[in-house]
Design an enzyme around this catalytic site. Structure first.
Site, mmCIF file in Angstrom:
data_model
loop_
_atom_site.group_PDB
_atom_site.id
_atom_site.type_symbol
_atom_site.label_atom_id
_atom_site.label_comp_id
_atom_site.label_asym_id
_atom_site.label_seq_id
_atom_site.Cartn_x
_atom_site.Cartn_y
_atom_site.Cartn_z
ATOM 1 N N SER A 131 -14.461 14.720 78.130
ATOM 2 C CA SER A 131 -13.808 15.120 79.376
ATOM 3 C C SER A 131 -12.816 14.074 79.842
ATOM 4 C CB SER A 131 -14.849 15.335 80.481
ATOM 5 O OG SER A 131 -14.187 15.650 81.692
ATOM 6 N N LYS A 185 -21.651 19.171 78.374
ATOM 7 C CA LYS A 185 -20.234 19.360 78.732
ATOM 8 C C LYS A 185 -20.027 20.715 79.418
ATOM 9 C CE LYS A 185 -15.824 18.490 78.998
ATOM 10 N NZ LYS A 185 -15.031 19.667 78.973
ATOM 11 N N HIS A 188 -21.168 20.244 82.887
ATOM 12 C CA HIS A 188 -20.128 19.432 83.545
ATOM 13 C C HIS A 188 -19.016 20.351 84.053
ATOM 14 C CE1 HIS A 188 -16.106 17.640 83.326
ATOM 15 N NE2 HIS A 188 -16.642 16.471 83.656
ATOM 16 N N ASN A 189 -18.579 21.259 83.185
ATOM 17 C CA ASN A 189 -17.484 22.152 83.579
ATOM 18 C C ASN A 189 -17.914 23.134 84.663
ATOM 19 O OD1 ASN A 189 -16.146 20.793 81.540
ATOM 20 N ND2 ASN A 189 -15.123 22.617 80.792
ATOM 21 N N GLU A 192 -17.644 21.298 87.696
ATOM 22 C CA GLU A 192 -16.189 21.160 87.945
ATOM 23 C C GLU A 192 -15.649 22.420 88.658
ATOM 24 O OE1 GLU A 192 -13.864 19.870 84.398
ATOM 25 O OE2 GLU A 192 -12.754 21.738 84.651
HETATM 26 C C1 6PG Z 1 -12.425 18.305 81.081
HETATM 27 C C2 6PG Z 1 -12.034 19.700 81.464
HETATM 28 C C3 6PG Z 1 -11.489 20.410 80.283
HETATM 29 C C4 6PG Z 1 -10.689 21.638 80.623
HETATM 30 C C5 6PG Z 1 -11.511 22.882 80.721
HETATM 31 C C6 6PG Z 1 -11.428 23.669 81.976
HETATM 32 O O1 6PG Z 1 -13.574 17.995 81.291
HETATM 33 O O2 6PG Z 1 -11.565 17.556 80.603
HETATM 34 O O3 6PG Z 1 -13.121 20.405 81.958
HETATM 35 O O4 6PG Z 1 -12.526 20.632 79.399
HETATM 36 O O5 6PG Z 1 -9.812 21.465 81.644
HETATM 37 O O6 6PG Z 1 -11.065 23.605 79.625
HETATM 38 O O7 6PG Z 1 -10.863 24.869 81.698
HETATM 39 P P1 6PG Z 1 -10.838 26.200 82.498
HETATM 40 O O8 6PG Z 1 -10.650 25.902 83.948
HETATM 41 O O9 6PG Z 1 -9.622 26.824 81.886
HETATM 42 O O10 6PG Z 1 -12.061 26.951 82.182
#
Ligand code: 6PG
Length: 474
Positions: A131, A185, A188-189, A192
């Site tokens: 990430s 991960k 994590h997303n 996010e």
């Molecule tokens: C990271 C991000 C990276 C990317 C994702 C999000 O941790 O560097 O999360 O993995 O930006 O692909 O993508 P979406 O918002 O398109 O699902």
């Protein structure tokens, strides 16, 4: 240089692959990259710092043959079929004991399948979450490795060298068996997504609600980034409001269509949470709102039908901004709690043995969800050998209780003024439900037993019970 051997190979020299490779080269590793596109080879070699060794290849076999054994290589290609295609091309070129890393955002079940398939051929396949985007790859990402612990030990020095550092500690650690790296991960997303949604709801309340200009919005986020909300996502939000559009006299943010894209990791988090099952409602809501946002034409039609107009928020500006700060803090903390509790359950259910204390350390630097809150979580895990939910830590409880009232007031204000604020609401509802010793789900059990004889348990004696409810009615 004809017989030069390289320490590490990269398949796929897009920006992420190239930057990570250049980062390795900067740390003294001799690196090789493969891409079919000769232009990408040139960009790699041109961008290598003086005195570093980064060699590009347009033939996969040449690159593979140039690596020292056991070979250590990573692919950074789009998730899905491209990963399987690369593996297919690689297999005839590899030897027993070689280590192949998938550094992309692959679904963990795909990783699991690949780990097992390659194990049969004596090749270590590791799913590693990375990430930090393009900048992170170049200057220090957060790295989430999982899989074969012996293979990790071989690549550990390289990963530690290139990872972001927090107090000199590299933001990389072995995070568990099988597909644990990609699982961590994925979550994590998911977190996010939740934090981004919370920020956008607060933006909406300040922008359309309080009428703040882009400069004022930037100042608010910049200020928050100096305090307890210090976080990468807050920092870039402050920057975004300042950015001038080069085609108009507006700020770029105002020229961007309000339809959110998604590559799938947030959705996967929600799907897997439901399967476990573990509640992650703020992540679910973040996915849902992105989906609602894509129905732009229907939203426009509905806005006309319902004559939608949010009300101005007529409160003391500074006081409401402080309440929003607290609400965002509260919601963000709850989002991490949901994600961490998901990891806790998945760790056992999927036999991954994820060290949660290491996860929060790895997330302190380099990644998109890095935030000063991670230090709070590190401390919480230091104090508990087992912590199924961050909300069960005394220190965290104190932080939440201090912000709770403002969270409630923001939501009430938002709802009365007609603002959608699903992420804030789900965070509060999760908190209210999780900290309730009693929930009205006794009634649901009674209903299930009434119409479906699904049985229930009693509060006063052990066992499983069923009642013929119709008779009771008579
Ligand atoms: C990271 C991000 C990276 C990317 C994702 C999000 O941790 O560097 O999360 O993995 O930006 O692909 O993508 P979406 O918002 O398109 O699902």
């Amino acid at each position: 240089m004809a017989n030069e051997t390289y320490d590490f190979g990269m398949i796929g020299l897009g920006t992420m692959g190239r930057n990570l490779l250049l980062n390795m080269a900067d740390h003294g590793f001799k690196v090789a990259g493969y891409d079919r596109d000769a232009q990408k080879i040139s960009i790699l070699e041109e961008n290598a710092n003086k005195g570093t060794i980064a060699k590009g290849f347009t033939e996969l076999a040449d690159m593979i043959n140039s690596l020292s054994k056991p070979r250590k290589l990573m692919m950074l290609v789009p998730a899905g079929n491209p990963v399987d295609d690369v593996i297919k091309g690689l297999l005839p070129l590899l030897d027993n004991g070689d280590i192949v890393i998938d550094g992309g955002n692959s679904h963990y079940t795909d990783t699991l399948r690949r780990v097992n398939a390659l194990k049969e051929k004596d090749i270590h396949f590791m799913g590693i979450g990375i990430s930090g985007g393009e900048q992170g790859a170049r200057n220090g990402p957060s790295i989430m490795p999982g899989g074969d612990a012996e293979a990790y030990a071989v690549v550990q020095p390289i990963l530690e060298a290139v990872a972001a550092k927090v107090n000199k500690t590299p933001c990389v650690a072995y995070l568990g068996k099988h597909a644990a790296g990609h699982y961590v991960k994925m979550v994590h997303n998911g977190i996010e997504y939740a934090i981004m949604q919370l920020i956008s709801e607060c933006y909406d309340l300040m922008h359309r609600g309080l009428g703040l200009s882009n400069d004022e919005l930037s100042d608010v986020f910049a200020k928050w980034n100096k305090e307890d909300l210090k976080a990468y996502l807050i920092e870039i939000t402050a920057d975004i409001f300042k950015y001038e559009d080069d085609k108009t006299t507006n700020r770029l943010v105002d020229m961007i269509v309000d339809k959110a894209g998604a590559k799938g990791t947030g959705k996967w988090t929600s799907q897997d949470a439901i399967d476990l099952p573990v509640p992650v409602p703020t992540i679910d809501m973040a996915v849902t709102v992105r989906n609602i946002s894509s129905f732009k034409d229907q939203r426009k039609e509905a806005a006309e039908l319902y004559k939608t107009a949010v009300k101005k928020i007529r409160k003391d500006k500074d006081a409401f901004i402080q309440q929003l700060h607290d609400a965002l803090y509260f919601g963000t903390l709850i989002s991490y709690s949901q994600g961490m509790s998901m990891l806790e359950v998945a760790s056992t259910e999927l036999d991954m043995n994820i060290p949660l204390n290491e996860v929060v350390k790895v997330w302190r630097g380099g990644c998109i969800i890095r935030s000063s809150l991670l230090d709070v979580f590190v401390k919480a895990f230091e104090q508990h050998a087992v912590l199924p939910n961050l909300l069960l830590d005394n220190g965290i409880a104190e932080l939440l209780l201090a912000k709770e009232q403002n969270m409630r007031e923001v939501i009430v204000t938002a709802i009365n003024a007609g603002f959608p604020c699903g992420a804030l609401m789900t965070a509060l509802t999760y908190f209210d439900a999780y900290r309730s010793a009693e929930l009205p789900t006794n009634l649901i059990q009674a209903q299930r037993d009434y119409f479906g004889a699904h049985t229930y348990q009693r509060v006063d004696e052990p066992g499983t019970f069923h009642t013929e409810w119709i008779k009771v009615k008579l």
